[in-house]
Design a protein around this motif. Structure first.
Motif, PDB file in Angstrom:
ATOM      1  N   MET A 203       0.841  -1.194   0.000  1.00 46.94           N
ATOM      2  CA  MET A 203       0.000   0.000   0.000  1.00 46.94           C
ATOM      3  C   MET A 203       0.879   1.247   0.000  1.00 46.94           C
ATOM      4  N   GLN A 204       0.664   2.101  -1.007  1.00 43.17           N
ATOM      5  CA  GLN A 204       1.447   3.319  -1.125  1.00 43.17           C
ATOM      6  C   GLN A 204       0.894   4.410  -0.209  1.00 43.17           C
ATOM      7  N   ASP A 205       1.667   5.478  -0.086  1.00 44.11           N
ATOM      8  CA  ASP A 205       1.270   6.581   0.798  1.00 44.11           C
ATOM      9  C   ASP A 205      -0.022   7.248   0.350  1.00 44.11           C
ATOM     10  N   ASP A 206      -0.330   7.183  -0.945  1.00 41.67           N
ATOM     11  CA  ASP A 206      -1.557   7.808  -1.436  1.00 41.67           C
ATOM     12  C   ASP A 206      -2.786   6.909  -1.276  1.00 41.67           C
ATOM     13  N   GLY A 207      -2.598   5.765  -0.632  1.00 41.89           N
ATOM     14  CA  GLY A 207      -3.727   4.879  -0.375  1.00 41.89           C
ATOM     15  C   GLY A 207      -4.062   3.926  -1.493  1.00 41.89           C
ATOM     16  N   THR A 208      -3.192   3.825  -2.505  1.00 41.58           N
ATOM     17  CA  THR A 208      -3.416   2.893  -3.613  1.00 41.58           C
ATOM     18  C   THR A 208      -2.336   1.823  -3.622  1.00 41.58           C
ATOM     19  N   PRO A 209      -2.682   0.589  -3.982  1.00 40.77           N
ATOM     20  CA  PRO A 209      -1.660  -0.461  -4.056  1.00 40.77           C
ATOM     21  C   PRO A 209      -0.814  -0.312  -5.311  1.00 40.77           C
ATOM     22  N   ILE A 210       0.403  -0.814  -5.248  1.00 37.44           N
ATOM     23  CA  ILE A 210       1.265  -0.798  -6.434  1.00 37.44           C
ATOM     24  C   ILE A 210       0.657  -1.711  -7.485  1.00 37.44           C
ATOM     25  N   PRO A 211       0.508  -1.241  -8.736  1.00 34.50           N
ATOM     26  CA  PRO A 211      -0.120  -2.067  -9.780  1.00 34.50           C
ATOM     27  C   PRO A 211       0.777  -3.219 -10.200  1.00 34.50           C
ATOM     28  N   PRO A 212       0.191  -4.310 -10.691  1.00 28.25           N
ATOM     29  CA  PRO A 212       0.980  -5.474 -11.132  1.00 28.25           C
ATOM     30  C   PRO A 212       1.604  -5.234 -12.502  1.00 28.25           C
ATOM     31  N   LYS A 213       2.723  -4.546 -12.522  1.00 32.47           N
ATOM     32  CA  LYS A 213       3.413  -4.218 -13.768  1.00 32.47           C
ATOM     33  C   LYS A 213       4.836  -4.767 -13.725  1.00 32.47           C
ATOM     34  N   ALA A 214       5.375  -5.006 -14.919  1.00 30.61           N
ATOM     35  CA  ALA A 214       6.759  -5.477 -15.006  1.00 30.61           C
ATOM     36  C   ALA A 214       7.721  -4.447 -14.435  1.00 30.61           C
ATOM     37  N   GLN A 215       7.420  -3.155 -14.624  1.00 27.67           N
ATOM     38  CA  GLN A 215       8.323  -2.124 -14.109  1.00 27.67           C
ATOM     39  C   GLN A 215       8.339  -2.120 -12.580  1.00 27.67           C
ATOM     40  N   ALA A 216       7.215  -2.476 -11.956  1.00 27.27           N
ATOM     41  CA  ALA A 216       7.179  -2.564 -10.495  1.00 27.27           C
ATOM     42  C   ALA A 216       8.068  -3.711 -10.018  1.00 27.27           C
ATOM     43  N   ALA A 217       7.984  -4.869 -10.693  1.00 26.73           N
ATOM     44  CA  ALA A 217       8.828  -6.011 -10.332  1.00 26.73           C
ATOM     45  C   ALA A 217      10.298  -5.668 -10.518  1.00 26.73           C
ATOM     46  N   HIS A 218      10.610  -4.949 -11.590  1.00 29.83           N
ATOM     47  CA  HIS A 218      11.988  -4.538 -11.876  1.00 29.83           C
ATOM     48  C   HIS A 218      12.522  -3.633 -10.762  1.00 29.83           C
ATOM     49  N   GLN A 219      11.724  -2.646 -10.357  1.00 33.47           N
ATOM     50  CA  GLN A 219      12.158  -1.728  -9.301  1.00 33.47           C
ATOM     51  C   GLN A 219      12.277  -2.445  -7.957  1.00 33.47           C
ATOM     52  N   MET A 220      11.329  -3.330  -7.677  1.00 30.70           N
ATOM     53  CA  MET A 220      11.366  -4.067  -6.414  1.00 30.70           C
ATOM     54  C   MET A 220      12.583  -4.985  -6.333  1.00 30.70           C
ATOM     55  N   ALA A 221      12.964  -5.572  -7.459  1.00 28.75           N
ATOM     56  CA  ALA A 221      14.111  -6.472  -7.468  1.00 28.75           C
ATOM     57  C   ALA A 221      15.381  -5.741  -7.054  1.00 28.75           C
ATOM     58  N   GLY A 222      15.612  -4.588  -7.650  1.00 25.04           N
ATOM     59  CA  GLY A 222      16.795  -3.806  -7.295  1.00 25.04           C
ATOM     60  C   GLY A 222      16.775  -3.343  -5.849  1.00 25.04           C
ATOM     61  N   PHE A 223      15.580  -2.924  -5.399  1.00 25.08           N
ATOM     62  CA  PHE A 223      15.460  -2.429  -4.030  1.00 25.08           C
ATOM     63  C   PHE A 223      15.620  -3.568  -3.022  1.00 25.08           C
ATOM     64  N   CYS A 224      14.988  -4.706  -3.299  1.00 21.41           N
ATOM     65  CA  CYS A 224      15.066  -5.848  -2.391  1.00 21.41           C
ATOM     66  C   CYS A 224      16.511  -6.336  -2.255  1.00 21.41           C
ATOM     67  N   ALA A 225      17.238  -6.326  -3.351  1.00 23.76           N
ATOM     68  CA  ALA A 225      18.643  -6.737  -3.309  1.00 23.76           C
ATOM     69  C   ALA A 225      19.441  -5.839  -2.376  1.00 23.76           C
ATOM     70  N   LYS A 226      19.206  -4.558  -2.450  1.00 21.92           N
ATOM     71  CA  LYS A 226      19.957  -3.620  -1.597  1.00 21.92           C
ATOM     72  C   LYS A 226      19.593  -3.790  -0.127  1.00 21.92           C
ATOM     73  N   ASN A 227      18.320  -4.071   0.159  1.00 22.40           N
ATOM     74  CA  ASN A 227      17.925  -4.269   1.556  1.00 22.40           C
ATOM     75  C   ASN A 227      18.504  -5.568   2.124  1.00 22.40           C
ATOM     76  N   ILE A 228      18.574  -6.602   1.294  1.00 23.64           N
ATOM     77  CA  ILE A 228      19.170  -7.856   1.769  1.00 23.64           C
ATOM     78  C   ILE A 228      20.662  -7.668   2.037  1.00 23.64           C
ATOM     79  N   ILE A 229      21.331  -6.947   1.165  1.00 27.32           N
ATOM     80  CA  ILE A 229      22.754  -6.661   1.390  1.00 27.32           C
ATOM     81  C   ILE A 229      22.928  -5.804   2.643  1.00 27.32           C
TER      82      ILE A 229
END
Length: 445
Positions: free
Chosen positions: A330-356
């Motif tokens: 859930m985003q700050d504006d009250g809407t969920p992130i849409p199921p898009k390839a670009q969302a998965a792409h951004q999440m992958a990079g971000f998740c990698a940095k958080n795991i590191i």
């Protein structure tokens, strides 16, 4: 050495495994394991092209095992069926061969950090007959099934057309009625719209390959949408322009039409009318597999998505992350992130940095989704898009034609670059250009 396990080799999962393999696996700082039920990866937004033969999976599909070897992670083929958070392992179902013999027994894969990226699949909303009579474009296997049935329809059309030319006068009327190909697509999001256009591109090539004279009077594609317009995620002007372009190709667009039942040869609408169809594709809505209900008490929503915190960690377990279509953020504006390839792409990079960051004892950051807009391609005919976010300084801008087509292709190139690097991606582009001259325009087998 800690174990990092990633379940799901889609756009986000494979990019994450590649990144962590290069960063941690190569230096022996962690064992990185990717799990997927398939042996090869194909970018999901390309499945409509695979379904019509415009794309050759033998060329575009990526072997998980070969990629794992090249990028310092392990690959385990299998389907996740359970999770034990107390003892920290995921359970994989056995693998059976075509003859029903068990090839690989059930396994338990231990983890210290787990990332669930199992994606989504089409939501049939429990509509009567859909599961039995419709094809879903959720996997390469389903796309190949569609192509096989499509080629059978075109072959039957060719035979009927030949009989019509030489048949007796009294049988010509019946043969003329059979000389049509009716394909119905339920759901006018990006997949439904792109497949509609791709079918007419395929028809042009199939005509030149000896499948008969196929034009818009013979190929009848019906695109059905329950809402008031197609492409609801895009601005209304683009929706109207896309509707006009599809109509020019020959697509019959039916909006405000709800399907209540699917039969073998037709769809039945809420008002009781029937839409004839020799082949039906269902692409209306998405949901996550109900297998998440077996994930040892992790919080899920009504469509089985895993609920995550701002750090992409699941709400019930900080050692488990979820990303892509299977997570509810859930985003700050009250809407969920849409199921898009670009969302998965951004999440992958971000998740990698958080795991590191976890490995280095640093604080985790909160994910911010940057919606760069949406693009839809009408095969080789044209493309439309709406750009937003940082690309346009915060305002929205619509594009179409060659520029939109170039940007649409660039999305796939970004995915390839994340997997292979820029140099190898450049070589892939060169090989693709050469294949345009060396290989048929359409895969016919």
């Amino acid at each position: 050495m800690k174990n990092i396990v990633i379940v799901g080799g889609g756009a986000g999962g494979l990019e994450l495994a590649t990144y962590l393999g290069n960063k941690l696996g190569r230096k022996k700082r962690a064992n990185v394991t990717l799990i997927d039920r398939n042996q090869t990866h194909l970018w999901k937004p390309l499945l409509h092209e695979l379904a019509t033969g415009a794309l050759d999976d033998g060329v575009e599909a990526l072997s998980y095992r070969a990629h794992a070897h090249n990028h310092h992670f392990h690959f385990e083929q299998g389907s996740m069926v359970g999770l034990n958070r107390q003892h920290k392992y995921v359970e994989l179902a056995p693998i059976y061969g075509e003859d029903g013999d068990m090839i690989v027994v059930s396994r338990r894969i231990p983890y210290d950090y787990l990332v669930i990226a199992i994606g989504s699949k089409s939501n049939d909303f429990n509509t009567k007959g859909v599961a039995e009579n419709c094809i879903f474009l959720d996997s390469p296997a389903q796309a190949m099934r569609f192509q096989q049935k499509m080629l059978e329809l075109f072959l039957k059309f060719r035979e009927n057309q030949a009989l019509d030319d030489i048949g007796e006068e009294e049988s010509k009327q019946q043969l003329a009625e059979d000389c049509h190909i009716n394909i119905a697509i339920v759901g006018a999001g990006a997949t439904g719209v792109e497949l509609s256009a791709e079918l007419y591109n395929a028809a042009e090539h199939l005509s030149s390959y000896g499948y008969g004279e196929i034009d818009s009077s013979r190929l009848k594609v019906t695109l059905i949408e329950a809402g008031p317009r197609i492409l609801p995620a895009l601005p209304e002007r683009i929706s109207n322009d896309a509707t006009e372009e599809l109509s020019k190709l020959g697509v019959k667009v039916k909006t405000n039409t709800m399907i209540v039942e699917a039969d073998k040869k037709c769809l039945i609408t809420k008002d009781g009318s029937q839409i004839p169809a020799d082949l039906i594709v269902w692409s209306a809505g998405i949901r996550t597999s109900s297998i998440t209900q077996n994930f040892d008490g992790l919080e899920i929503n009504r469509i089985n998505q895993l609920v995550v915190k701002k750090t992409l960690q699941t709400t019930e377990d900080n050692t488990i992350f979820a990303m892509g279509d299977c997570c509810f953020f859930m985003q700050d504006d009250g809407t969920p992130i849409p199921p898009k390839a670009q969302a998965a792409h951004q999440m992958a990079g971000f998740c990698a940095k958080n795991i590191i960051a976890l490995f280095e004892g640093k604080p985790l950051k909160e994910f911010k989704y940057n919606d760069k807009g949406s693009l839809v391609s009408l095969s080789e005919f044209t493309a439309f898009g709406a750009l937003g976010g940082k690309l346009t300084g915060g305002s929205s801008m619509t594009i179409e034609g060659k520029i939109a087509q170039w940007m649409y292709v660039s999305l796939y190139r970004m995915h390839q670059a994340a997997l292979h690097g820029c140099f190898k991606t450049g070589l892939i582009i060169v090989v693709g250009r050469l294949n345009r001259f060396l290989r048929p325009s359409l895969k016919l087998h």
